[in-house]
Enzyme design. Structure first.
Site, PDB file in Angstrom:
ATOM      1  N   ASN A 144      42.741  61.336 119.286  1.00 54.74           N
ATOM      2  CA  ASN A 144      43.831  62.146 119.843  1.00 54.74           C
ATOM      3  C   ASN A 144      43.701  63.656 119.665  1.00 54.74           C
ATOM      4  OD1 ASN A 144      45.251  59.813 120.720  1.00 54.74           O
ATOM      5  ND2 ASN A 144      45.744  59.424 118.573  1.00 54.74           N
ATOM      6  N   THR A 145      42.607  64.099 119.062  1.00 58.29           N
ATOM      7  CA  THR A 145      42.318  65.534 119.007  1.00 58.29           C
ATOM      8  C   THR A 145      41.086  65.770 119.868  1.00 58.29           C
ATOM      9  OG1 THR A 145      43.269  65.849 116.818  1.00 58.29           O
ATOM     10  CG2 THR A 145      41.606  67.447 117.480  1.00 58.29           C
ATOM     11  N   SER A 174      39.637  60.080 114.973  1.00 55.38           N
ATOM     12  CA  SER A 174      40.881  59.966 115.732  1.00 55.38           C
ATOM     13  C   SER A 174      40.611  60.297 117.195  1.00 55.38           C
ATOM     14  CB  SER A 174      41.924  60.937 115.177  1.00 55.38           C
ATOM     15  OG  SER A 174      42.974  61.060 116.115  1.00 55.38           O
TER      16      SER A 174
END
Ligand SMILES: Cc1cc2nc3c(=O)[nH]c(=O)nc-3n(C[C@H](O)[C@H](O)[C@H](O)COP(=O)(O)O)c2cc1C
Length: 355
Positions: free
Chosen positions: A184-185, A182
């Protein structure tokens, strides 16, 4: 069925904020599928033909699954089953409960049939998730759980973070998808490096009671990195790979969504298929691949399968086309099999590689 039909059959868009529209659609699906009549209506309206296949020791009624992130809290599992998916991936879930990034964090472009999201793993945490799963009816189809790293956990402690979720939830699912891809982290994708990944896989496998373990990879890696991940995951006994997550690149279609975050939907299709093909060629078609990224039609799904995907998943197409896209894709695949005189999905997997 009124509102339910329009929310599910038609795109979940209208003029609503993307995330609100999404939450409302899941709520409606949950409510409809809570009654016998509701479930029957879903099946009558949406259920596709059966194209059975076997993988990971499980039977799939069709190869099309719900991708991670759509039902992060496993709220509408019975609904997805009755809409006709062949399998479901719930989550992503992290060890700690998290609110995710500030809103707005989900954007859509109808013109590009694309979404950008920077949700940041908003989820109730694995303890709550396990309790929820233990008290909820389980759908009668293969169920995977997407697991990620809590934002506050350091990279060194990541193996424990992932394996704790696996340990708490293993009795309620058929397998896990280790999400190290991901965008987004912060720093999550650093965990795709061999040594880090090996520790996470080992920890998850040690705590998953022999359930399916898959790794989900990013489309933004170099070919050599992808091969390296495959070597690591395969040598440690992972059952296969999910390719791919969203991309931070913006394929040069004019003006494709400039918001920060991971891009999904149509502009991702080409790169995702390239990654699938690369892995299928590298493993000689001997290691299962779940193909995901920009599938919106039976033709798109067929491309993924003939290039090496044994199963496929969708997210963005559900947003733009609604629940009817499941039947469109699965029945379309059934027609494709007939056109090519192929007896089943397994015989179509990697077909383009053998031509
Ligand atoms: C809003 C949103 C949330 C997502 N959340 C997750 C997630 O928690 N874990 C994960 O592995 N992938 C997540 N994804 C990625 C999807 O599972 C999928 O890999 C990607 O969207 C490409 O498929 P598509 O083009 O059919 O949408 C998310 C995607 C979107 C749009």
């Amino acid at each position: 069925m009124g509102i339910g039909y329009s929310l599910l059959a038609r795109p979940m868009l209208a003029l609503m904020d993307s995330e609100k529209a999404h939450n409302r659609a899941i709520l409606v699906l949950r409510i409809i599928s809570a009654t016998v009549i509701g479930r029957m209506m879903l099946r009558i309206l949406y259920k596709p033909r059966v194209i059975q296949s076997n993988l990971f020791g499980h039977t799939f009624q069709n190869p099309l699954g719900l991708a991670a992130g759509m039902d992060k809290c496993a709220e509408a599992m019975i609904g997805w089953e009755n809409l006709g998916f062949g399998f479901i991936e719930i989550g992503g879930v992290t060890m700690e409960a998290q609110n995710g990034n500030p809103k707005p964090r989900m954007f859509r472009s109808k013109r590009h049939q694309a979404l950008v999201n920077r949700m940041g793993f908003n989820n109730p945490g694995s303890d709550k998730m396990a309790k929820h799963l233990s008290s909820t009816s389980r759908p009668n189809l293969p169920l995977l759980l997407n697991i990620g790293k809590s934002k506050n956990t350091s990279l060194e402690d990541a193996p424990h973070d992932y394996s704790k979720t696996a340990e708490l939830c293993r009795d309620y699912v058929d397998g896990f998808v280790i999400n190290v891809s991901s965008p987004n982290t912060p720093n999550l994708r650093k965990l795709q490096k061999d040594e880090e990944l090996a520790k996470i896989i080992t920890a998850v496998k040690n705590h998953s009671s022999g359930k399916i373990v898959l790794v989900k990879i990013s489309p933004d890696l170099e070919d050599i990195q992808i091969k390296s991940i495959v070597d690591t995951a395969r040598s440690l006994g992972c059952d296969g790979v999910v390719a791919t997550n969203t991309t931070v690149s913006r394929p040069d279609e004019q003006g494709v969504m400039t918001e920060t975050g991971g891009l999904s939907g149509r502009p991702l299709a080409k790169r995702s298929t390239e990654v699938i093909r690369l892995i299928a060629d590298y493993t000689n078609g001997e290691w299962p691949i779940i193909g995901v990224g920009g599938i919106s039609t039976a033709e798109d799904a067929w491309e993924k399968i003939v290039n090496g995907a044994s199963l496929i998943q969708i997210y963005s197409a559900m947003v733009f086309k609604g629940g009817s896209v499941i039947k469109e894709i699965v029945n379309g695949l059934d027609r494709k099999l007939r056109e090519h005189n192929l007896p089943n999905i397994q015989s179509a997997v990697g077909f383009a590689r053998r031509e």
